[in-house]
Scaffold this motif. Sequence first.
Motif: not given
Length: 224
Positions: A213-224
């Motif tokens: 979950m945190v890996e996916a969250l990190k990816k979303m934050m990087e794409e922000s």
Amino acid sequence: MKPRSSVWWPMPKRFSAEPLRVQVGVLLSGCGHYDGTDVQEAVLCGLALDRLGARVVGLAPRRAQLHTVDHTLGDEMESSSRDIHREAARIFHDRVHPVPGYPLETLQGLVVPGGFGGAKNLMTAFARPGEKREVQADASAVLEHFLSKRKPVGVVGLGEIPLLALMGLPLEDPQIGPDPLAVSVDLEKRIVATPGFKSFSRVSEVAAGIDAMVEALKKMMEES
């Protein structure tokens, strides 16, 4: 006697050597899975975030929790009321900040661990049939900030209750699958969910899901 020499073993992918550039809030609802935040889920979330180089910022409302449960029996106790923020401060070594009051605009993401505190302390009218259940104003303000700004939100198990209530979505029974690494990703709402102890009993499985979950969250934050 010769002193023992220290040996540092390489630990690939176990922690980030990058400077802490991202701040992620962790919304807590007390301490203890029967009447607050699930401690294991909260610590695993903090560990997963820290390994990826994020600074973990604990957040909790400053008011009385619904009740206190004896965790040796699972029964409600007759005791003086306990403060959600004071109880949540037991979980992390770093300071847990009261909300409202913390500048949420400085955070790039939010994680909500599970535990019955999500329903008991972050919501109204728990176990009171006929009364409308709503998200408490202090918790609502935190969640609405991230939803309105389209900042990524990660949830674990029962941590989804106030989020779903705020969005007017029904609670659904967890779909237990064989793979704890399978997380639910809503790209439109920018929410990532893992079932935690709601579906799995082994802490290793819960940890694997939180890491994913945190890996996916990190990816979303990087794409922000």
